[in-house]
Design a protein around this motif. Structure first.
Motif, PDB file in Angstrom:
ATOM      1  N   GLN A  93       0.831  -1.214   0.000  1.00 41.70           N
ATOM      2  CA  GLN A  93       0.000   0.000   0.000  1.00 41.70           C
ATOM      3  C   GLN A  93       0.863   1.259   0.000  1.00 41.70           C
ATOM      4  N   HIS A  94       1.922   1.283   0.795  1.00 48.33           N
ATOM      5  CA  HIS A  94       2.775   2.475   0.876  1.00 48.33           C
ATOM      6  C   HIS A  94       3.499   2.729  -0.444  1.00 48.33           C
ATOM      7  N   VAL A  95       3.966   1.671  -1.105  1.00 44.97           N
ATOM      8  CA  VAL A  95       4.646   1.841  -2.392  1.00 44.97           C
ATOM      9  C   VAL A  95       3.658   2.378  -3.425  1.00 44.97           C
ATOM     10  N   ARG A  96       2.448   1.883  -3.387  1.00 47.07           N
ATOM     11  CA  ARG A  96       1.418   2.339  -4.335  1.00 47.07           C
ATOM     12  C   ARG A  96       1.204   3.847  -4.212  1.00 47.07           C
ATOM     13  N   ASP A  97       1.291   4.377  -2.999  1.00 43.42           N
ATOM     14  CA  ASP A  97       1.047   5.801  -2.764  1.00 43.42           C
ATOM     15  C   ASP A  97       2.244   6.697  -3.088  1.00 43.42           C
ATOM     16  N   LEU A 157      11.434   7.112  -2.770  1.00 44.62           N
ATOM     17  CA  LEU A 157      12.181   6.216  -1.893  1.00 44.62           C
ATOM     18  C   LEU A 157      11.427   6.016  -0.585  1.00 44.62           C
ATOM     19  N   LEU A 158      11.168   4.755  -0.268  1.00 45.47           N
ATOM     20  CA  LEU A 158      10.459   4.381   0.949  1.00 45.47           C
ATOM     21  C   LEU A 158      11.410   3.654   1.885  1.00 45.47           C
ATOM     22  N   GLU A 159      11.458   4.099   3.132  1.00 49.53           N
ATOM     23  CA  GLU A 159      12.217   3.396   4.163  1.00 49.53           C
ATOM     24  C   GLU A 159      11.225   2.524   4.937  1.00 49.53           C
ATOM     25  N   VAL A 160      11.577   1.256   5.109  1.00 50.07           N
ATOM     26  CA  VAL A 160      10.753   0.325   5.876  1.00 50.07           C
ATOM     27  C   VAL A 160      11.545  -0.102   7.105  1.00 50.07           C
ATOM     28  N   ILE A 161      10.915  -0.033   8.272  1.00 48.09           N
ATOM     29  CA  ILE A 161      11.522  -0.478   9.525  1.00 48.09           C
ATOM     30  C   ILE A 161      10.678  -1.640  10.022  1.00 48.09           C
ATOM     31  N   ALA A 162      11.319  -2.780  10.255  1.00 48.93           N
ATOM     32  CA  ALA A 162      10.585  -3.980  10.663  1.00 48.93           C
ATOM     33  C   ALA A 162      11.378  -4.760  11.705  1.00 48.93           C
ATOM     34  N   THR A 163      10.660  -5.601  12.456  1.00 46.02           N
ATOM     35  CA  THR A 163      11.320  -6.464  13.437  1.00 46.02           C
ATOM     36  C   THR A 163      11.102  -7.945  13.136  1.00 46.02           C
ATOM     37  N   ASP A 164      10.291  -8.255  12.143  1.00 51.16           N
ATOM     38  CA  ASP A 164      10.021  -9.643  11.771  1.00 51.16           C
ATOM     39  C   ASP A 164      11.160 -10.153  10.884  1.00 51.16           C
ATOM     40  N   PRO A 165      11.894 -11.187  11.330  1.00 57.18           N
ATOM     41  CA  PRO A 165      13.009 -11.700  10.522  1.00 57.18           C
ATOM     42  C   PRO A 165      12.595 -12.199   9.140  1.00 57.18           C
ATOM     43  N   SER A 166      11.352 -12.586   8.968  1.00 51.20           N
ATOM     44  CA  SER A 166      10.921 -13.076   7.652  1.00 51.20           C
ATOM     45  C   SER A 166      10.940 -11.971   6.597  1.00 51.20           C
ATOM     46  N   THR A 167      11.008 -10.708   7.022  1.00 55.87           N
ATOM     47  CA  THR A 167      11.083  -9.621   6.041  1.00 55.87           C
ATOM     48  C   THR A 167      12.392  -9.689   5.254  1.00 55.87           C
ATOM     49  N   VAL A 206      11.637  -7.775  -6.316  1.00 55.31           N
ATOM     50  CA  VAL A 206      11.904  -8.465  -7.580  1.00 55.31           C
ATOM     51  C   VAL A 206      10.606  -8.710  -8.336  1.00 55.31           C
ATOM     52  N   PHE A 207       9.609  -9.191  -7.642  1.00 56.78           N
ATOM     53  CA  PHE A 207       8.332  -9.545  -8.267  1.00 56.78           C
ATOM     54  C   PHE A 207       7.652  -8.334  -8.900  1.00 56.78           C
ATOM     55  N   LEU A 208       7.697  -7.198  -8.227  1.00 60.03           N
ATOM     56  CA  LEU A 208       6.998  -6.011  -8.719  1.00 60.03           C
ATOM     57  C   LEU A 208       7.906  -5.013  -9.449  1.00 60.03           C
ATOM     58  N   GLY A 209       9.205  -5.286  -9.501  1.00 63.31           N
ATOM     59  CA  GLY A 209      10.115  -4.448 -10.283  1.00 63.31           C
ATOM     60  C   GLY A 209      10.632  -3.215  -9.584  1.00 63.31           C
ATOM     61  N   HIS A 210      10.495  -3.162  -8.251  1.00 65.29           N
ATOM     62  CA  HIS A 210      11.042  -2.034  -7.501  1.00 65.29           C
ATOM     63  C   HIS A 210      12.501  -2.330  -7.146  1.00 65.29           C
ATOM     64  N   GLU A 211      13.256  -1.288  -6.844  1.00 64.91           N
ATOM     65  CA  GLU A 211      14.678  -1.464  -6.526  1.00 64.91           C
ATOM     66  C   GLU A 211      14.888  -1.474  -5.012  1.00 64.91           C
ATOM     67  N   LEU A 212      15.476  -2.556  -4.519  1.00 67.10           N
ATOM     68  CA  LEU A 212      15.900  -2.596  -3.121  1.00 67.10           C
ATOM     69  C   LEU A 212      17.270  -1.935  -3.078  1.00 67.10           C
ATOM     70  N   VAL A 213      17.284  -0.670  -2.707  1.00 66.20           N
ATOM     71  CA  VAL A 213      18.492   0.152  -2.776  1.00 66.20           C
ATOM     72  C   VAL A 213      19.487  -0.265  -1.701  1.00 66.20           C
ATOM     73  N   GLN A 214      18.963  -0.534  -0.507  1.00 66.05           N
ATOM     74  CA  GLN A 214      19.839  -0.847   0.621  1.00 66.05           C
ATOM     75  C   GLN A 214      19.024  -1.557   1.682  1.00 66.05           C
ATOM     76  N   GLN A 215      19.701  -2.413   2.445  1.00 65.83           N
ATOM     77  CA  GLN A 215      19.073  -3.016   3.613  1.00 65.83           C
ATOM     78  C   GLN A 215      20.141  -3.234   4.673  1.00 65.83           C
ATOM     79  N   ASP A 216      19.720  -3.161   5.932  1.00 67.51           N
ATOM     80  CA  ASP A 216      20.648  -3.465   7.015  1.00 67.51           C
ATOM     81  C   ASP A 216      19.868  -3.971   8.220  1.00 67.51           C
ATOM     82  N   LYS A 222       9.558   1.735  -8.823  1.00 68.86           N
ATOM     83  CA  LYS A 222       9.919   1.709 -10.243  1.00 68.86           C
ATOM     84  C   LYS A 222       9.265   2.890 -10.967  1.00 68.86           C
ATOM     85  N   SER A 223       9.921   3.311 -12.031  1.00 71.21           N
ATOM     86  CA  SER A 223       9.352   4.360 -12.876  1.00 71.21           C
ATOM     87  C   SER A 223       8.247   3.755 -13.719  1.00 71.21           C
ATOM     88  N   ASP A 224       7.230   4.523 -13.950  1.00 72.04           N
ATOM     89  CA  ASP A 224       6.101   4.012 -14.755  1.00 72.04           C
ATOM     90  C   ASP A 224       6.418   3.966 -16.220  1.00 72.04           C
TER      91      ASP A 224
END
Length: 81
Positions: A27-31, A37-47, A56-66, A79-81
């Motif tokens: 939902q956030h990416v759609r908006d 650029l969207l920053e996501v903060i999560a505590t679930d290891p499955s993320t 990958v599935f939707l074609g967005h770029e995972l710029v960085q993760q830590d 992704k650009s339209d």
């Protein structure tokens, strides 16, 4: 060492379990505007698995993760339209 990125928006999904973080991410990416650029903060290891697959599935770029102390951060460029 990771660079400091300035996100257009932040999604705080701390304390939420799968599949909630990815559902909220969708939902956030759609908006976001194309190229935003969207920053996501999560505590679930499955993320660590789910968010890269989402990008990958939707074609967005995972710029960085830590991860630090059980908190996972992701920076996703829409992704650009």
């Amino acid at each position: 060492m990771n660079q400091i990125l300035s996100a257009d928006r932040t999604l705080d999904a701390t304390g939420l379990s799968c599949p909630e973080p990815v559902m909220m991410l969708h939902q956030h990416v759609r908006d976001l505007p194309a190229g935003g650029l969207l920053e996501v903060i999560a505590t679930d290891p499955s993320t660590r698995r789910d968010i890269p697959k989402f990008c990958v599935f939707l074609g967005h770029e995972l710029v960085q993760q830590d991860e630090e102390g059980g908190t996972y951060r992701y920076w996703i460029r829409k992704k650009s339209d």
